[in-house]
Design an enzyme around this catalytic site. Sequence first.
Site, PDB file in Angstrom:
ATOM      1  N   GLU A   6       0.574  -6.918  -6.143  1.00 38.06           N
ATOM      2  CA  GLU A   6       1.275  -5.783  -6.741  1.00 38.06           C
ATOM      3  C   GLU A   6       2.784  -5.992  -6.774  1.00 38.06           C
ATOM      4  O   GLU A   6       3.472  -5.380  -7.591  1.00 38.06           O
ATOM      5  CB  GLU A   6       0.926  -4.466  -6.019  1.00 38.06           C
ATOM      6  CG  GLU A   6       1.451  -4.383  -4.610  1.00 38.06           C
ATOM      7  CD  GLU A   6       1.011  -3.112  -3.887  1.00 38.06           C
ATOM      8  OE1 GLU A   6      -0.152  -2.722  -4.027  1.00 38.06           O
ATOM      9  OE2 GLU A   6       1.845  -2.526  -3.188  1.00 38.06           O
ATOM     10  N   TYR A  22       2.112   3.514   7.271  1.00 31.63           N
ATOM     11  CA  TYR A  22       2.370   3.385   5.840  1.00 31.63           C
ATOM     12  C   TYR A  22       1.045   3.437   5.090  1.00 31.63           C
ATOM     13  O   TYR A  22       0.057   2.845   5.513  1.00 31.63           O
ATOM     14  CB  TYR A  22       3.063   2.043   5.544  1.00 31.63           C
ATOM     15  CG  TYR A  22       3.476   1.900   4.101  1.00 31.63           C
ATOM     16  CD1 TYR A  22       4.725   2.338   3.678  1.00 31.63           C
ATOM     17  CD2 TYR A  22       2.623   1.358   3.159  1.00 31.63           C
ATOM     18  CE1 TYR A  22       5.111   2.227   2.357  1.00 31.63           C
ATOM     19  CE2 TYR A  22       2.997   1.249   1.824  1.00 31.63           C
ATOM     20  CZ  TYR A  22       4.241   1.683   1.434  1.00 31.63           C
ATOM     21  OH  TYR A  22       4.609   1.577   0.122  1.00 31.63           O
ATOM     22  N   GLU A  75      -6.523   0.547 -10.280  1.00 35.74           N
ATOM     23  CA  GLU A  75      -6.113   1.561  -9.303  1.00 35.74           C
ATOM     24  C   GLU A  75      -5.691   2.828 -10.043  1.00 35.74           C
ATOM     25  O   GLU A  75      -5.020   2.761 -11.065  1.00 35.74           O
ATOM     26  CB  GLU A  75      -4.926   1.031  -8.478  1.00 35.74           C
ATOM     27  CG  GLU A  75      -4.428   2.016  -7.444  1.00 35.74           C
ATOM     28  CD  GLU A  75      -3.282   1.451  -6.608  1.00 35.74           C
ATOM     29  OE1 GLU A  75      -2.733   0.385  -6.973  1.00 35.74           O
ATOM     30  OE2 GLU A  75      -2.940   2.075  -5.599  1.00 35.74           O
ATOM     31  N   GLU A  88      -6.777  -5.945   0.648  1.00 34.21           N
ATOM     32  CA  GLU A  88      -5.578  -6.129  -0.188  1.00 34.21           C
ATOM     33  C   GLU A  88      -4.342  -6.474   0.638  1.00 34.21           C
ATOM     34  O   GLU A  88      -4.142  -5.914   1.720  1.00 34.21           O
ATOM     35  CB  GLU A  88      -5.345  -4.815  -0.946  1.00 34.21           C
ATOM     36  CG  GLU A  88      -4.085  -4.796  -1.762  1.00 34.21           C
ATOM     37  CD  GLU A  88      -3.842  -3.440  -2.407  1.00 34.21           C
ATOM     38  OE1 GLU A  88      -4.815  -2.649  -2.526  1.00 34.21           O
ATOM     39  OE2 GLU A  88      -2.699  -3.162  -2.774  1.00 34.21           O
ATOM     40  N   ARG A 142     -10.324   3.439  -2.044  1.00 37.84           N
ATOM     41  CA  ARG A 142      -9.492   2.751  -1.059  1.00 37.84           C
ATOM     42  C   ARG A 142      -9.404   3.656   0.162  1.00 37.84           C
ATOM     43  O   ARG A 142      -9.105   4.843   0.030  1.00 37.84           O
ATOM     44  CB  ARG A 142      -8.099   2.487  -1.635  1.00 37.84           C
ATOM     45  CG  ARG A 142      -7.235   1.656  -0.722  1.00 37.84           C
ATOM     46  CD  ARG A 142      -5.811   1.561  -1.225  1.00 37.84           C
ATOM     47  NE  ARG A 142      -4.953   2.517  -0.551  1.00 37.84           N
ATOM     48  CZ  ARG A 142      -3.631   2.404  -0.439  1.00 37.84           C
ATOM     49  NH1 ARG A 142      -3.005   1.385  -1.001  1.00 37.84           N
ATOM     50  NH2 ARG A 142      -2.923   3.313   0.185  1.00 37.84           N
ATOM     51  N   ARG A 197      -3.624  -8.456  -8.335  1.00 45.56           N
ATOM     52  CA  ARG A 197      -3.223  -7.044  -8.452  1.00 45.56           C
ATOM     53  C   ARG A 197      -2.021  -6.840  -9.363  1.00 45.56           C
ATOM     54  O   ARG A 197      -1.395  -5.789  -9.339  1.00 45.56           O
ATOM     55  CB  ARG A 197      -2.879  -6.529  -7.047  1.00 45.56           C
ATOM     56  CG  ARG A 197      -4.033  -6.556  -6.089  1.00 45.56           C
ATOM     57  CD  ARG A 197      -4.720  -5.248  -6.021  1.00 45.56           C
ATOM     58  NE  ARG A 197      -3.820  -4.231  -5.546  1.00 45.56           N
ATOM     59  CZ  ARG A 197      -3.595  -3.072  -6.183  1.00 45.56           C
ATOM     60  NH1 ARG A 197      -4.200  -2.811  -7.314  1.00 45.56           N
ATOM     61  NH2 ARG A 197      -2.769  -2.185  -5.655  1.00 45.56           N
ATOM     62  N   ASP A 244      -6.096  -1.614   2.115  1.00 42.93           N
ATOM     63  CA  ASP A 244      -4.780  -2.216   1.856  1.00 42.93           C
ATOM     64  C   ASP A 244      -4.060  -2.446   3.179  1.00 42.93           C
ATOM     65  O   ASP A 244      -3.811  -1.490   3.929  1.00 42.93           O
ATOM     66  CB  ASP A 244      -3.976  -1.250   0.965  1.00 42.93           C
ATOM     67  CG  ASP A 244      -2.725  -1.886   0.392  1.00 42.93           C
ATOM     68  OD1 ASP A 244      -2.341  -2.969   0.866  1.00 42.93           O
ATOM     69  OD2 ASP A 244      -2.132  -1.279  -0.522  1.00 42.93           O
ATOM     70  N   TRP A 291       7.024  -4.998   5.300  1.00 41.90           N
ATOM     71  CA  TRP A 291       6.727  -3.597   4.986  1.00 41.90           C
ATOM     72  C   TRP A 291       5.298  -3.455   4.545  1.00 41.90           C
ATOM     73  O   TRP A 291       4.646  -4.395   4.157  1.00 41.90           O
ATOM     74  CB  TRP A 291       7.671  -3.040   3.920  1.00 41.90           C
ATOM     75  CG  TRP A 291       7.446  -3.596   2.568  1.00 41.90           C
ATOM     76  CD1 TRP A 291       7.996  -4.718   2.030  1.00 41.90           C
ATOM     77  CD2 TRP A 291       6.587  -3.068   1.550  1.00 41.90           C
ATOM     78  NE1 TRP A 291       7.543  -4.910   0.770  1.00 41.90           N
ATOM     79  CE2 TRP A 291       6.673  -3.919   0.445  1.00 41.90           C
ATOM     80  CE3 TRP A 291       5.755  -1.942   1.473  1.00 41.90           C
ATOM     81  CZ2 TRP A 291       5.965  -3.703  -0.724  1.00 41.90           C
ATOM     82  CZ3 TRP A 291       5.050  -1.725   0.311  1.00 41.90           C
ATOM     83  CH2 TRP A 291       5.149  -2.603  -0.776  1.00 41.90           C
ATOM     84  N   HIS A 320      -1.035  -3.826   3.308  1.00 42.91           N
ATOM     85  CA  HIS A 320       0.396  -3.722   3.010  1.00 42.91           C
ATOM     86  C   HIS A 320       1.200  -4.888   3.580  1.00 42.91           C
ATOM     87  O   HIS A 320       2.283  -4.687   4.147  1.00 42.91           O
ATOM     88  CB  HIS A 320       0.963  -2.383   3.502  1.00 42.91           C
ATOM     89  CG  HIS A 320       0.451  -1.221   2.726  1.00 42.91           C
ATOM     90  ND1 HIS A 320       0.736  -1.019   1.394  1.00 42.91           N
ATOM     91  CD2 HIS A 320      -0.343  -0.190   3.093  1.00 42.91           C
ATOM     92  CE1 HIS A 320       0.147   0.067   0.975  1.00 42.91           C
ATOM     93  NE2 HIS A 320      -0.526   0.594   1.979  1.00 42.91           N
TER      94      HIS A 320
HETATM   95  O1  KDG Z   1       6.035   1.314  -4.629  1.00 41.58           O
HETATM   96  C1  KDG Z   1       5.140   0.923  -3.640  1.00 41.58           C
HETATM   97  C2  KDG Z   1       3.766   1.471  -3.933  1.00 41.58           C
HETATM   98  O2  KDG Z   1       3.411   1.195  -5.238  1.00 41.58           O
HETATM   99  C3  KDG Z   1       2.762   0.882  -2.994  1.00 41.58           C
HETATM  100  O3  KDG Z   1       2.967   1.391  -1.717  1.00 41.58           O
HETATM  101  C4  KDG Z   1       1.382   1.271  -3.388  1.00 41.58           C
HETATM  102  O4  KDG Z   1       0.446  -0.429  -1.989  1.00 41.58           O
HETATM  103  C5  KDG Z   1       0.343   0.350  -2.915  1.00 41.58           C
HETATM  104  C6  KDG Z   1      -0.891   0.390  -3.662  1.00 41.58           C
HETATM  105  O5  KDG Z   1      -1.757  -0.433  -3.389  1.00 41.58           O
HETATM  106  O6  KDG Z   1      -0.997   1.224  -4.546  1.00 41.58           O
HETATM  107 MG    MG Z   2      -1.089  -2.016  -2.247  1.00 42.75          MG
END
Ligand code: KDG
Ligand code: MG
Length: 426
Positions: free
Chosen positions: A287, A184, A363, A261, A172, A308, A235, A426, A237
Amino acid sequence: MTMSETRRTIASGTAVVNGIGVASGLKITDAKVFTCCPGRNFVTLKIYTDGGIYGLGDATLNGRELAVASYLTDHVIPCLIGRDPFQTEDIWQYLYRGAYWRKGPVTMGAISAVDVALWDIKAKALNTPLYNLLGGKVRNGVMVYGHANGASIDQAIEEVRGYAERGYLAVRTQCAIPGLPSTYGVSKDKMFYEPATLGQPEENVWSSESYMRHVPKLFERVRTALGEDLHLLHDVHHRLTPIQAGRLGKDLEPYRLFWLEDAVTAELQEGFRIIRQHTTTPLAVGEVFDSVWDARQLVTEQLIDYLRMSVRAGGITAMKKIAALADLYHVQIGSHGATDLSPVMMGAALHFDMSTTNVAIQEFMRHTPETLDVFPRAYSYADGYMQPGDAPGHGVDFDEERAAHYPYKRAYLPVNRKVDGTLWNW
Ligand code: KDG
Ligand code: MG
């Protein structure tokens, strides 16, 4: 109690507890919740039986740990005492349907911890690695992806190269966005990535425009430097709108990502139709999902390629069913495995991965030495793949004495604001 004694007891008669027959000969006698902070916070559930066998589950919910600890201690554990630990299905239904209040990360995190601990007990009592109770091995190892990130594209490339040299087949790749004070998912520490911070939540600043301009440059450079073979993941996010995500996916198509992602938040599942209309870049999400209902439309309409969700979403019992549904729709599983999932969750995930055909990848984010000190484990990494190990159960233990050296510390995930201050995803 020895293994053969346990087996004899299992074969013996049936008692009745709360309307359900106890057939295994084992009973749950007690359960305890441990909160500790060896490098980061974890909530660990330990369920004890009269056979001397115990099981472990992970109930960590990043930034909201104590809510799950209380849910377990105050509401769940009193209902477990006296039950047959082999009845994983009935106990799952009892906690899910029986509570009246369904779903949600706190409820499902607690159910997951109980479920994983019970599967651990059952596999230990039968003296076999957990994967054997879940269908047996379907592959030789579980392909994992590591996390490379850099303050610049050059740094990110060096990090990806480091993973490739350590044998990783998938990485990643994240990179700081020029002009933004922090990003982030881009860690300050090279070895360990931890988004949660002590004290009040940090605030990040976000610009979708700058981000969307920069990310294609990152992947163009990574592909030029490292070639075609490595699987590259990215990712977002949850930070784009569907049409922005469609645009980004299209711009990234030449670099053939393994997946893009969390391109958008997924509360509006049909929002993914817009992304799909614009790009063939494979999409991953899930996730933060905590039940099959979060994924139903995404899966049945084939709006995503990878789900995920992890064992946190209701445990092994739930994930086996979710994976079976996803398999019908050609959706593969690539479970979340960040550091806020403890080694107990990682162990359980690897047994699930090892025994589930439509798992594509897992992951793997490195835990700190402090974390590993508290959780002795049978799993291992070599040459791009992980193995759950062959210890009975899920193969991860919890050292209570070591854990006592690391008391819980309140911590939060960061919040995210647009450049003008508006609170954003976020
Ligand atoms: O608790 C939040 C994390 O697990 C997250 O930021 C991790 O996005 C994440 C990932 O893909 O592992
Ligand atoms: Mg993630």
